[in-house]
Design a protein around this motif. Structure first.
Motif, PDB file in Angstrom:
ATOM      1  N   PRO A  48       0.767  -1.275  -0.105  1.00 52.28           N
ATOM      2  CA  PRO A  48       0.172   0.187  -0.009  1.00 52.28           C
ATOM      3  C   PRO A  48       0.945   1.204   0.127  1.00 52.28           C
ATOM      4  O   PRO A  48       1.950   1.343   0.604  1.00 52.28           O
ATOM      5  CB  PRO A  48      -0.868   0.016   1.284  1.00 52.28           C
ATOM      6  CG  PRO A  48      -0.027  -1.154   2.153  1.00 52.28           C
ATOM      7  CD  PRO A  48       0.655  -1.780   1.333  1.00 52.28           C
ATOM      8  N   VAL A  49       0.300   2.438  -0.544  1.00 52.86           N
ATOM      9  CA  VAL A  49       0.890   3.576  -0.930  1.00 52.86           C
ATOM     10  C   VAL A  49      -0.318   4.521  -0.112  1.00 52.86           C
ATOM     11  O   VAL A  49      -1.370   4.665  -0.564  1.00 52.86           O
ATOM     12  CB  VAL A  49       0.959   4.118  -2.222  1.00 52.86           C
ATOM     13  CG1 VAL A  49       1.683   5.494  -2.012  1.00 52.86           C
ATOM     14  CG2 VAL A  49       2.075   3.307  -2.769  1.00 52.86           C
ATOM     15  N   ILE A  50       0.024   5.348   0.932  1.00 53.32           N
ATOM     16  CA  ILE A  50      -0.881   6.339   1.567  1.00 53.32           C
ATOM     17  C   ILE A  50      -0.403   7.634   1.126  1.00 53.32           C
ATOM     18  O   ILE A  50       0.944   7.937   1.906  1.00 53.32           O
ATOM     19  CB  ILE A  50      -0.825   5.854   3.158  1.00 53.32           C
ATOM     20  CG1 ILE A  50      -1.337   4.589   3.531  1.00 53.32           C
ATOM     21  CG2 ILE A  50      -1.913   6.867   3.926  1.00 53.32           C
ATOM     22  CD1 ILE A  50      -1.313   3.844   4.884  1.00 53.32           C
ATOM     23  N   PHE A  51      -1.287   8.552   1.085  1.00 47.90           N
ATOM     24  CA  PHE A  51      -1.024   9.641   0.909  1.00 47.90           C
ATOM     25  C   PHE A  51      -1.622  10.715   2.089  1.00 47.90           C
ATOM     26  O   PHE A  51      -2.628  10.543   2.320  1.00 47.90           O
ATOM     27  CB  PHE A  51      -1.763  10.552  -0.290  1.00 47.90           C
ATOM     28  CG  PHE A  51      -0.981   9.993  -1.631  1.00 47.90           C
ATOM     29  CD1 PHE A  51       0.028  10.707  -2.419  1.00 47.90           C
ATOM     30  CD2 PHE A  51      -1.095   8.774  -2.182  1.00 47.90           C
ATOM     31  CE1 PHE A  51       0.574  10.278  -3.615  1.00 47.90           C
ATOM     32  CE2 PHE A  51      -0.686   8.200  -3.388  1.00 47.90           C
ATOM     33  CZ  PHE A  51       0.264   8.937  -3.762  1.00 47.90           C
ATOM     34  N   VAL A  52      -0.752  11.586   2.624  1.00 43.79           N
ATOM     35  CA  VAL A  52      -0.978  12.352   3.559  1.00 43.79           C
ATOM     36  C   VAL A  52      -1.136  13.816   3.267  1.00 43.79           C
ATOM     37  O   VAL A  52      -0.105  14.229   2.717  1.00 43.79           O
ATOM     38  CB  VAL A  52       0.195  12.060   4.886  1.00 43.79           C
ATOM     39  CG1 VAL A  52      -0.419  12.753   6.021  1.00 43.79           C
ATOM     40  CG2 VAL A  52       0.097  10.576   5.198  1.00 43.79           C
ATOM     41  N   GLN A  53      -2.236  14.446   3.538  1.00 44.33           N
ATOM     42  CA  GLN A  53      -2.474  15.774   3.285  1.00 44.33           C
ATOM     43  C   GLN A  53      -2.708  16.536   4.565  1.00 44.33           C
ATOM     44  O   GLN A  53      -3.307  16.470   5.230  1.00 44.33           O
ATOM     45  CB  GLN A  53      -3.543  15.882   2.393  1.00 44.33           C
ATOM     46  CG  GLN A  53      -3.249  15.304   1.083  1.00 44.33           C
ATOM     47  CD  GLN A  53      -4.947  15.049   0.255  1.00 44.33           C
ATOM     48  OE1 GLN A  53      -5.619  14.008   0.284  1.00 44.33           O
ATOM     49  NE2 GLN A  53      -5.087  16.000  -0.542  1.00 44.33           N
ATOM     50  N   HIS A  54      -1.921  17.780   4.533  1.00 51.55           N
ATOM     51  CA  HIS A  54      -2.254  18.734   5.554  1.00 51.55           C
ATOM     52  C   HIS A  54      -3.296  19.677   5.282  1.00 51.55           C
ATOM     53  O   HIS A  54      -3.548  20.141   4.140  1.00 51.55           O
ATOM     54  CB  HIS A  54      -0.887  19.605   5.608  1.00 51.55           C
ATOM     55  CG  HIS A  54      -0.779  20.321   6.984  1.00 51.55           C
ATOM     56  ND1 HIS A  54      -0.408  19.632   8.228  1.00 51.55           N
ATOM     57  CD2 HIS A  54      -0.933  21.612   7.411  1.00 51.55           C
ATOM     58  CE1 HIS A  54      -0.357  20.567   9.334  1.00 51.55           C
ATOM     59  NE2 HIS A  54      -0.876  21.711   8.511  1.00 51.55           N
ATOM     60  N   ASP A  55      -3.982  19.840   6.318  1.00 52.60           N
ATOM     61  CA  ASP A  55      -5.298  20.769   6.414  1.00 52.60           C
ATOM     62  C   ASP A  55      -5.360  21.850   7.315  1.00 52.60           C
ATOM     63  O   ASP A  55      -4.813  21.809   8.595  1.00 52.60           O
ATOM     64  CB  ASP A  55      -6.570  19.966   6.411  1.00 52.60           C
ATOM     65  CG  ASP A  55      -7.778  20.758   6.387  1.00 52.60           C
ATOM     66  OD1 ASP A  55      -7.795  21.690   6.003  1.00 52.60           O
ATOM     67  OD2 ASP A  55      -8.689  20.230   6.748  1.00 52.60           O
ATOM     68  N   HIS A  76      -3.259   4.171  -7.745  1.00 54.20           N
ATOM     69  CA  HIS A  76      -3.493   3.069  -6.766  1.00 54.20           C
ATOM     70  C   HIS A  76      -3.116   3.434  -5.321  1.00 54.20           C
ATOM     71  O   HIS A  76      -2.917   2.399  -4.543  1.00 54.20           O
ATOM     72  CB  HIS A  76      -2.341   1.933  -7.070  1.00 54.20           C
ATOM     73  CG  HIS A  76      -2.658   1.483  -8.695  1.00 54.20           C
ATOM     74  ND1 HIS A  76      -3.742   0.658  -9.044  1.00 54.20           N
ATOM     75  CD2 HIS A  76      -1.763   1.685  -9.626  1.00 54.20           C
ATOM     76  CE1 HIS A  76      -3.569   0.542 -10.506  1.00 54.20           C
ATOM     77  NE2 HIS A  76      -2.579   0.780 -10.682  1.00 54.20           N
ATOM     78  N   ALA A  77      -3.680   4.430  -4.985  1.00 55.31           N
ATOM     79  CA  ALA A  77      -3.404   5.156  -3.726  1.00 55.31           C
ATOM     80  C   ALA A  77      -4.414   4.079  -2.762  1.00 55.31           C
ATOM     81  O   ALA A  77      -5.552   4.079  -3.373  1.00 55.31           O
ATOM     82  CB  ALA A  77      -4.116   6.583  -3.577  1.00 55.31           C
ATOM     83  N   TYR A  78      -3.678   3.568  -1.587  1.00 53.15           N
ATOM     84  CA  TYR A  78      -4.644   2.793  -0.687  1.00 53.15           C
ATOM     85  C   TYR A  78      -5.567   3.584   0.139  1.00 53.15           C
ATOM     86  O   TYR A  78      -6.720   3.215   0.261  1.00 53.15           O
ATOM     87  CB  TYR A  78      -3.490   1.934   0.068  1.00 53.15           C
ATOM     88  CG  TYR A  78      -4.343   1.042   1.001  1.00 53.15           C
ATOM     89  CD1 TYR A  78      -4.874  -0.080   0.892  1.00 53.15           C
ATOM     90  CD2 TYR A  78      -4.461   1.686   2.592  1.00 53.15           C
ATOM     91  CE1 TYR A  78      -5.749  -0.717   1.769  1.00 53.15           C
ATOM     92  CE2 TYR A  78      -4.972   0.801   3.298  1.00 53.15           C
ATOM     93  CZ  TYR A  78      -5.645  -0.210   3.166  1.00 53.15           C
ATOM     94  OH  TYR A  78      -6.346  -1.106   4.025  1.00 53.15           O
ATOM     95  N   ARG A  79      -4.948   4.687   0.498  1.00 53.96           N
ATOM     96  CA  ARG A  79      -5.753   5.539   1.406  1.00 53.96           C
ATOM     97  C   ARG A  79      -5.168   6.977   1.608  1.00 53.96           C
ATOM     98  O   ARG A  79      -4.107   7.208   1.047  1.00 53.96           O
ATOM     99  CB  ARG A  79      -5.493   4.945   2.823  1.00 53.96           C
ATOM    100  CG  ARG A  79      -6.522   5.749   3.796  1.00 53.96           C
ATOM    101  CD  ARG A  79      -7.824   5.157   3.933  1.00 53.96           C
ATOM    102  NE  ARG A  79      -8.705   5.526   4.974  1.00 53.96           N
ATOM    103  CZ  ARG A  79      -8.765   5.230   6.236  1.00 53.96           C
ATOM    104  NH1 ARG A  79      -8.237   3.935   6.393  1.00 53.96           N
ATOM    105  NH2 ARG A  79      -9.544   5.519   7.181  1.00 53.96           N
ATOM    106  N   TYR A  80      -5.988   7.937   1.759  1.00 52.89           N
ATOM    107  CA  TYR A  80      -5.613   9.343   2.084  1.00 52.89           C
ATOM    108  C   TYR A  80      -5.780   9.650   3.518  1.00 52.89           C
ATOM    109  O   TYR A  80      -6.924   9.159   4.026  1.00 52.89           O
ATOM    110  CB  TYR A  80      -6.444  10.316   1.054  1.00 52.89           C
ATOM    111  CG  TYR A  80      -6.179  10.216  -0.296  1.00 52.89           C
ATOM    112  CD1 TYR A  80      -4.953  10.994  -1.096  1.00 52.89           C
ATOM    113  CD2 TYR A  80      -6.906   9.123  -1.253  1.00 52.89           C
ATOM    114  CE1 TYR A  80      -4.915  11.087  -2.336  1.00 52.89           C
ATOM    115  CE2 TYR A  80      -6.507   9.387  -2.460  1.00 52.89           C
ATOM    116  CZ  TYR A  80      -5.638  10.081  -3.351  1.00 52.89           C
ATOM    117  OH  TYR A  80      -5.298   9.887  -4.584  1.00 52.89           O
TER     118      TYR A  80
END
Length: 145
Positions: A48-55, A76-80
């Motif tokens: 899995p590849v997880i993308f983390v986004q700042h808010d 193919h992002a597993y999760r954000y």
């Protein structure tokens, strides 16, 4: 085949971070190329590849600045994971997602090395994630210089 950890975290690779006002982050092409290589390695290994986004007030959820840059392969992002603190584990479900994946090691790449990556890596290390930071990949981390 490239060596991988159990999970790849891609942190803060957002339009508003990589393209701040009238400047683009240093070594942008090299950074995106290096991260895409790692994404491909994880996809090839079916990991899995997880993308983390700042808010925050500048990177407002849903805005163009908040979105992951289009230069990265997110197919193919597993999760954000959304975060409001430099530490991607703080008040997010990242730890529970990693637990569900039975992840013992993580690889971290992205922007804001001195801030968000640093905070996340230190917390992950203190939480017992092994072998997630064996080697520093200079083409997969950066900050404005």
């Amino acid at each position: 085949m490239m060596e991988t950890a159990d999970v790849l975290l891609v942190i803060d690779m957002q339009n508003g971070v990589c393209h701040y006002e009238d400047q683009t982050i240093s070594r942008f092409d090299q950074l995106t190329s290096g991260i895409n290589e790692r994404i491909t390695a994880y996809e090839t290994a079916s990991k899995p590849v997880i993308f983390v986004q700042h808010d925050d007030d500048y990177l407002v959820k849903g805005s163009d600045k908040w979105k992951v840059i289009p230069e990265l392969d997110t197919t193919h992002a597993y999760r954000y994971i959304e975060k409001t603190h430099p530490n991607a584990f703080y008040q997010t479900d990242l730890k529970s997602v990693l637990d569900q994946l039975d992840a013992k090691s993580i690889e971290v790449c992205g922007a804001e090395t001195h801030y968000c990556i640093d905070s996340t890596v230190k917390f992950a290390h203190g939480s017992g994630y092994a072998d997630f930071y064996e080697q520093i990949w200079t083409d997969r981390f950066l900050t404005f210089i």
